[in-house]
Design an enzyme around this catalytic site. Structure first.
Site, mmCIF file in Angstrom:
data_model
loop_
_atom_site.group_PDB
_atom_site.id
_atom_site.type_symbol
_atom_site.label_atom_id
_atom_site.label_comp_id
_atom_site.label_asym_id
_atom_site.label_seq_id
_atom_site.Cartn_x
_atom_site.Cartn_y
_atom_site.Cartn_z
ATOM 1 N N SER A 135 -47.489 -0.831 39.350
ATOM 2 C CA SER A 135 -48.032 0.597 40.016
ATOM 3 C C SER A 135 -48.880 0.063 41.096
ATOM 4 O O SER A 135 -48.837 -0.869 41.357
ATOM 5 C CB SER A 135 -48.645 1.146 38.956
ATOM 6 O OG SER A 135 -48.320 1.886 39.796
ATOM 7 N N TYR A 148 -56.170 3.700 34.214
ATOM 8 C CA TYR A 148 -54.702 3.198 33.939
ATOM 9 C C TYR A 148 -54.838 2.765 35.773
ATOM 10 O O TYR A 148 -53.804 1.149 35.797
ATOM 11 C CB TYR A 148 -53.692 4.299 34.417
ATOM 12 C CG TYR A 148 -52.284 4.440 35.092
ATOM 13 C CD1 TYR A 148 -50.948 3.920 33.623
ATOM 14 C CD2 TYR A 148 -52.077 4.476 36.533
ATOM 15 C CE1 TYR A 148 -50.349 3.576 34.474
ATOM 16 C CE2 TYR A 148 -50.265 4.560 36.791
ATOM 17 C CZ TYR A 148 -49.811 3.647 35.591
ATOM 18 O OH TYR A 148 -48.531 3.868 36.322
HETATM 19 N N1 NAP Z 1 -43.621 7.477 36.668
HETATM 20 C C1 NAP Z 1 -44.064 6.906 37.272
HETATM 21 O O1 NAP Z 1 -43.985 7.477 38.285
HETATM 22 C C2 NAP Z 1 -44.563 5.013 37.255
HETATM 23 C C3 NAP Z 1 -45.297 4.895 38.583
HETATM 24 C C4 NAP Z 1 -45.887 3.689 38.765
HETATM 25 C C5 NAP Z 1 -45.518 2.640 37.115
HETATM 26 N N2 NAP Z 1 -44.558 3.334 36.621
HETATM 27 C C6 NAP Z 1 -44.736 2.644 35.055
HETATM 28 O O2 NAP Z 1 -43.300 2.018 34.960
HETATM 29 C C7 NAP Z 1 -43.748 2.076 33.327
HETATM 30 C C8 NAP Z 1 -41.941 2.992 32.798
HETATM 31 O O3 NAP Z 1 -42.830 4.430 32.715
HETATM 32 P P1 NAP Z 1 -41.317 5.926 33.572
HETATM 33 O O4 NAP Z 1 -42.147 6.076 34.566
HETATM 34 O O5 NAP Z 1 -40.708 4.636 32.562
HETATM 35 O O6 NAP Z 1 -42.427 6.860 31.911
HETATM 36 P P2 NAP Z 1 -41.384 7.135 30.549
HETATM 37 O O7 NAP Z 1 -40.507 7.408 30.698
HETATM 38 O O8 NAP Z 1 -42.521 7.636 30.491
HETATM 39 O O9 NAP Z 1 -41.136 5.988 29.673
HETATM 40 C C9 NAP Z 1 -42.026 4.993 29.055
HETATM 41 C C10 NAP Z 1 -42.063 4.037 28.353
HETATM 42 O O10 NAP Z 1 -42.934 3.126 27.367
HETATM 43 C C11 NAP Z 1 -42.710 3.276 26.225
HETATM 44 N N3 NAP Z 1 -43.798 3.093 25.024
HETATM 45 C C12 NAP Z 1 -45.311 3.512 25.793
HETATM 46 N N4 NAP Z 1 -45.821 3.078 24.283
HETATM 47 C C13 NAP Z 1 -44.966 2.259 24.337
HETATM 48 C C14 NAP Z 1 -45.939 1.311 22.827
HETATM 49 N N5 NAP Z 1 -47.182 1.132 22.224
HETATM 50 N N6 NAP Z 1 -44.565 0.704 22.264
HETATM 51 C C15 NAP Z 1 -43.121 0.802 22.854
HETATM 52 N N7 NAP Z 1 -42.773 1.219 24.164
HETATM 53 C C16 NAP Z 1 -44.130 2.301 24.323
HETATM 54 C C17 NAP Z 1 -41.875 4.692 25.178
HETATM 55 O O11 NAP Z 1 -41.243 4.441 24.466
HETATM 56 P P3 NAP Z 1 -41.350 5.244 23.140
HETATM 57 O O12 NAP Z 1 -42.294 6.634 23.293
HETATM 58 O O13 NAP Z 1 -40.171 5.670 22.228
HETATM 59 O O14 NAP Z 1 -42.437 3.711 22.417
HETATM 60 C C18 NAP Z 1 -41.158 4.975 27.130
HETATM 61 O O15 NAP Z 1 -39.809 4.534 26.794
HETATM 62 C C19 NAP Z 1 -44.563 2.228 32.651
HETATM 63 O O16 NAP Z 1 -45.419 1.161 32.299
HETATM 64 C C20 NAP Z 1 -45.446 3.095 34.015
HETATM 65 O O17 NAP Z 1 -46.606 2.910 34.080
HETATM 66 C C21 NAP Z 1 -44.749 4.538 36.103
#
Ligand code: NAP
Length: 266
Positions: A135, A148
């Site tokens: 991130s 985080y």
């Molecule tokens: N959105 C942003 O602004 C942003 C910015 C920078 C980086 N990121 C990073 O990008 C990545 C993806 O995030 P996103 O934005 O796509 O968010 P998201 O839509 O909330 O997706 C997060 C995913 O992680 C899975 N997950 C969470 N805990 C888990 C566990 N214990 N075991 C297995 N799966 C798990 C969730 O699936 P289940 O709930 O079905 O388990 C979901 O599929 C993350 O690492 C986040 O930190 C996000």
């Protein structure tokens, strides 16, 4: 058999990675889709043109990880691409945060990502690629998002060093560092608090981040940053002392809180 392994495939960027790679011609035989919620994984699996396998599992469970590793061994699979997307955030002051959610975040964002990367490496060969979701929070410590940001600094540092170790073997690692992305991430992150509202002005759709990340990974780039404001933020975090930037973010947050309080009154 050549496989792509994607964690966090039930939602947000993980799902978009699967959809985009499904349309690319890669010589992939199967997609392995991982997350806790099986229903959205099954829906995604049905949509994909490629064959796929669904693993409804918690990435912090050693038992589930053992089963996943065994499944790879039994299918004699080669992991062509590993995408570590599973992760979540907890916003708000550290002292008021839920302890279990905070520690769980470190387990998912750091420990599980490291464990899975370690376990997948023996199944990779020359030309395999690893995409790690860090991130832009990795570039600067973040008050009210402290653990985080620290977890993502870990992912970024680990991925860059690992990329250097694996380069000789022809395995390439890309650390993806987006700013705010329009996914369900914020529903979880903002449950108990908030961080700078200003950041959301730089929000981009997940498709844009994923397309850039796949391009950068193909081009063997160690870091992927997709938008101009976030590239500028990275430059700023390299050039300006962090103590100054940290003080600046605190002043900005106080201003934002004062404006919000005023608006509520009015
Ligand atoms: N959105 C942003 O602004 C942003 C910015 C920078 C980086 N990121 C990073 O990008 C990545 C993806 O995030 P996103 O934005 O796509 O968010 P998201 O839509 O909330 O997706 C997060 C995913 O992680 C899975 N997950 C969470 N805990 C888990 C566990 N214990 N075991 C297995 N799966 C798990 C969730 O699936 P289940 O709930 O079905 O388990 C979901 O599929 C993350 O690492 C986040 O930190 C996000």
């Amino acid at each position: 058999m050549n496989v792509v392994v994607i964690t966090g495939a039930s939602s947000g960027m993980g799902r978009v990675f699967a959809e985009k790679l499904d349309r690319a011609f890669l010589g992939i035989d199967q997609f392995w889709l991982i997350a806790r919620r099986e229903e959205p994984l099954n829906r995604l699996s049905e949509k994909l043109a490629h064959d796929s396998r669904v693993f409804g599992m918690d990435v912090t469970s050693r038992e589930s990880m053992d089963k996943l590793e065994k499944a790879l061994r039994q299918s004699r699979a080669t992991v062509r691409i590993l995408i570590n997307c599973a992760g979540y955030g907890v916003m708000g002051p550290f002292s008021q945060a839920d302890r279990e959610r905070t520690l769980g975040m470190i387990r998912v964002n750091c420990e599980a990502l490291t464990d899975l990367t370690y376990r997948m490496l023996p199944f990779m060969k020359k030309g395999s690629r690893i995409i790690q979701l860090a991130s832009s929070a990795a570039f600067l410590p973040q008050p009210d998002f402290a653990v985080y940001a620290a977890s993502k600094a870990y992912v970024h540092s680990f991925s860059r060093a690992l990329g250097e170790e694996l380069r000789q073997k022809g395995i390439y690692v890309t650390s993806v560092c987006p700013g705010p992305v329009d996914t369900p991430f914020f529903q979880t992150a903002e449950r108990d608090g908030s961080t700078l509202a200003l950041k959301k002005w730089t929000m981009v759709p997940p498709e844009r981040v994923v397309e850039q990340a796949l391009r950068d990974s193909r081009n063997r780039r160690p870091v992927s940053v997709c938008s101009l404001p976030i590239r500028a933020f990275r430059g700023l975090a390299k050039a300006v002392p962090h103590s100054l930037l940290l003080r600046g973010t605190t002043v900005l947050k106080h201003l934002e809180d004062a404006v919000a309080a005023n608006n509520r009154k009015g």
